[in-house]
Design an enzyme around this catalytic site. Structure first.
Site, short mmCIF file in Angstrom:
data_model
loop_
_atom_site.label_atom_id
_atom_site.label_comp_id
_atom_site.label_asym_id
_atom_site.label_seq_id
_atom_site.Cartn_x
_atom_site.Cartn_y
_atom_site.Cartn_z
N ASP A 36 0.84 -1.18 0.00
CA ASP A 36 0.00 0.00 0.00
C ASP A 36 0.89 1.24 0.00
OD1 ASP A 36 -2.20 1.89 0.85
OD2 ASP A 36 -3.26 0.01 1.14
N ASP B 254 -1.61 4.26 18.30
CA ASP B 254 -2.40 3.03 18.25
C ASP B 254 -1.68 1.90 17.52
OD1 ASP B 254 -4.28 4.55 19.50
OD2 ASP B 254 -5.60 4.76 17.76
N ASP C 3 4.40 10.16 5.85
CA ASP C 3 4.40 11.59 6.19
C ASP C 3 3.03 12.00 6.70
OD1 ASP C 3 2.69 12.32 4.02
OD2 ASP C 3 4.41 12.16 2.68
N HIS D 156 -3.74 6.04 3.48
CA HIS D 156 -4.39 4.78 3.18
C HIS D 156 -3.69 3.58 3.82
CE1 HIS D 156 -6.10 1.50 0.64
NE2 HIS D 156 -7.15 2.30 0.64
N ASN E 59 -5.40 0.40 27.00
CA ASN E 59 -5.56 0.52 25.54
C ASN E 59 -7.02 0.71 25.14
OD1 ASN E 59 -2.84 0.33 24.88
ND2 ASN E 59 -2.89 -1.90 24.75
N VAL F 87 -6.07 -15.86 -5.06
CA VAL F 87 -6.31 -14.75 -4.15
C VAL F 87 -7.72 -14.83 -3.59
CG1 VAL F 87 -4.76 -13.32 -5.54
CG2 VAL F 87 -7.23 -13.07 -5.81
N SER G 267 -11.46 -1.45 0.49
CA SER G 267 -10.19 -1.45 1.21
C SER G 267 -10.39 -1.94 2.63
CB SER G 267 -9.61 -0.03 1.27
OG SER G 267 -8.94 0.30 0.09
#
Length: 444
Positions: A62, A71, A92, A99, A116, A209, A258
Site C-alpha cells: 500500500d 495506536d 508523512d 491509506h 488501551n 487470491v 479497502s
C-alpha cells in the site's frame, strides 16, 4: 495499468486538533472506539479470548504506514519502500498519504491509553504489520512492480498479504509472484473495487487470491462494491473508523472495499495464529464455511457474485468444529512458479532416482542384466512344470484361487479398491458449495 487508486472513500475526520490521542475527555476518546461498529458486530472481546493474531505477520502492500501512531507503535516492522528503497514505516503527515496507515490500523492497531481503551483497535491487535510501500502509476511510472512487492513480503515472513488497491493489469512477473506466494503458503487478500461494476479487476480475479467485497452494518452489500464470479467473501466496509498519518487529524471515517479487505486479512491472521498448521486454503475454508448472509438473502446460490460465500464471522471461524479439508480449500491455484520449487525439484529428483533403484543402489548395469536373465529362466521352468501337470491331469484349482474367496469374483471385488479423487469436501450444511447458514450480520 497498475495501482490506479486506493479503495477507500474518506468521509471526513472523526476527531482533530485538541482531541489528539487521549488529550481529549474520556467521552471523546470512547467515541472513537465506540464508532468501530465492526468490532461490536464481530463480538471482538470474545474473539480475542480465542486469538489476537500473535505470532502472525500481515504484509500491507500500500502507501507507507505511520508506525509512530500511538495506536500502532510496536506493531509495525520497518518494511520496504519500493518508491525510494528505504523503510516503509514512516508515512508523512499529509492527509493524502493515509491509506496504508488506515489499513494497518484495521488489522493490527492496539489502541492507547489506560488499558488501551482509547483510539482505534484492529481485529488482530497482536499481529505485526510488514509495510511494503508502492509507487503510484503516473509521472513516468508505468507499472508499480507488484510482483517484487509480493516476493519481498513472502521472503520477509508474511503469513498474510493485504492488497487494498486496484491493479488493472497483471504482468507475467506479477502472476509468477502470486504463484510464488501460493506455493509458499502465504494467503493473499485483495479488494474487489469501488466502482459498482459487475466485474472484477485483473488482480481480484486472479487465481489463488481471496477477493473481498464490502457490506454495511446490516450485512447488505455496499452499492459501490464491485461484483463478479470470482468474489469469495464480504466484510464490513461502510462508515469505518480508522487511523491516519496526520498529527492534527489522527482518525478518519471512510467506506470502501479497502476496509473490508483489511478485516478479512485480520480474520485470517487470527486463524493463522490459532491454527498454525492449517494451510492458506484451509484458513479460507474456515472463513467460507462460517460466513453468513442477511435474512433477506437466505437461499442464495453460493458463491454469489455480490456476496461470495457471505460475510465473515470470525468468532465462528475460530470456534466451530470444521474439518481442515483439502490443502487448497476453495482457492483456485495459479500455475506453479518454477522459482519457488527449484531447490525442492532438485531434492525431489534425487529422491525419485533413489526410488527407481537406478542411481543410488550402486548396482552395475551388467549385473542387472544378469539378474533379469536368471528371472526369465526361472519363469520358463515354472511354465514347463505347469504344462506337464496339465497333461498329467493334476491341475485342480487351489482353495481361494481364481473364482474363490478373495479372487477377482469374490467378496473383495476386482483387485484393490481404487481411491476416489479428493475434490474439495463440502460440509453437510445445505445445497451448493460451501453454503453458510443464513444469519443476521450483527453478532455471531
Amino acid at each position: 495499468m497498475s495501482f490506479t487508486r486506493t479503495l477507500r472513500a474518506v468521509g471526513g475526520a472523526v476527531v482533530a486538533g485538541a482531541l489528539l490521542f487521549g488529550a481529549a475527555p474520556a467521552a471523546s476518546a470512547d467515541q472513537i472506539r465506540g464508532s468501530q461498529w465492526p468490532l461490536s458486530n464481530f463480538e471482538a472481546e470474545n474473539v480475542w479470548k480465542e486469538a489476537t493474531g500473535k505470532g502472525v505477520t500481515v504484509a500491507v502492500i500500500d502507501q507507507p504506514v505511520n508506525g509512530s501512531h500511538p495506536d500502532l507503535q510496536g506493531n509495525v516492522l520497518p518494511g520496504k519502500s519500493f518508491v525510494d528503497g528505504g523503510r516503509a514505516d514512516h508515512a508523512d503527515a499529509s492527509t493524502t498519504n493515509d491509506h496504508g496507515t488506515a489499513m494497518a490500523a484495521l488489522i493490527a492497531a492496539h489502541g492507547h491509553g489506560p488499558g488501551n481503551s482509547d483510539g482505534v483497535k484492529g481485529l488482530a491487535p497482536d499481529a505485526k504489520i510488514l509495510p511494503v510501500a508502492m509507487p503510484e502509476v503516473g509521472d513516468g511510472v508505468e507499472h508499480a512492480g507488484l510482483g517484487g512487492a509480493i516476493r519481498y513480503a513472502v521472503d520477509h515472513g508474511a503469513n498474510v498479504i493485504n492488497i487494498s488497491m486496484v491493479v488493472d493489469f497483471l504482468t507475467d512477473s506479477d502472476k509468477r509472484a502470486l504463484a510464488y506466494a501460493a506455493q509458499k503458503n502465504v494467503l493473499v487478500v485483495v479488494g474487489s473495487g469501488n466502482d459498482g461494476k459487475s466485474e472484477l479487476g485483473s488482480l481480484a480475479a486472479a487465481p489463488g487470491v481471496v477477493a473481498v467485497g464490502a457490506v454495511d452494518k446490516a450485512g447488505q452489500v455496499w452499492e459501490k462494491s464491485n461484483s463478479g464470479s470470482q468474489l469469495m467473501l464480504t466484510a464490513p466496509g461502510v462508515s469505518i473508523t480508522s487511523a491516519t498519518s496526520s498529527n492534527e487529524e489522527p482518525y478518519e471515517r471512510g467506506s470502501g472495499t479497502s476496509d473490508s479487505t483489511a478485516y478479512v486479512s485480520a480474520a485470517a491472521a487470527l486463524l493463522r495464529s490459532k491454527f498454525p498448521d492449517l494451510t492458506a486454503g484451509q484458513i479460507v475454508n474456515r472463513l467460507v464455511k462460517t460466513a453468513g448472509l442477511p435474512p433477506s438473502k437466505a437461499g442464495l446460490t453460493l458463491p454469489d457474485p455480490h456476496y461470495g460465500y457471505g460475510f465473515i464471522r470470525p468468532l465462528r471461524a475460530l470456534t466451530q468444529d470444521i474439518p481442515a479439508g483439502s490443502k487448497n480449500g476453495p482457492l483456485k491455484m495459479p500455475q506453479a512458479d518454477p522459482s519457488a520449487t527449484a531447490s525442492g525439484a532438485s531434492s525431489a529428483g534425487a529422491s525419485g532416482d533413489q526410488a527407481s533403484g537406478q542411481k543410488s543402489s550402486g548396482i552395475k548395469p551388467m549385473l542387472l542384466v544378469g539378474v533379469g536373465v536368471g528371472v526369465l529362466v526361472v519363469i520358463g521352468i515354472i511354465v514347463l512344470v505347469v504344462v506337464r501337470q496339465k497333461k498329467n491331469g493334476r491341475n485342480g484349482p487351489p482353495p481361494g484361487g481364481f473364482g474363490g474367496p478373495g479372487g477377482p469374483g469374490g467378496p473383495a471385488g476386482p483387485g484393490f479398491p481404487q481411491q476416489p479423487a479428493n475434490p474439495y469436501q463440502q460440509q453437510p450444511n445445505g445445497p451448493g458449495a460451501f453454503p453458510p447458514p443464513p444469519n443476521q450480520y450483527p453478532g455471531q
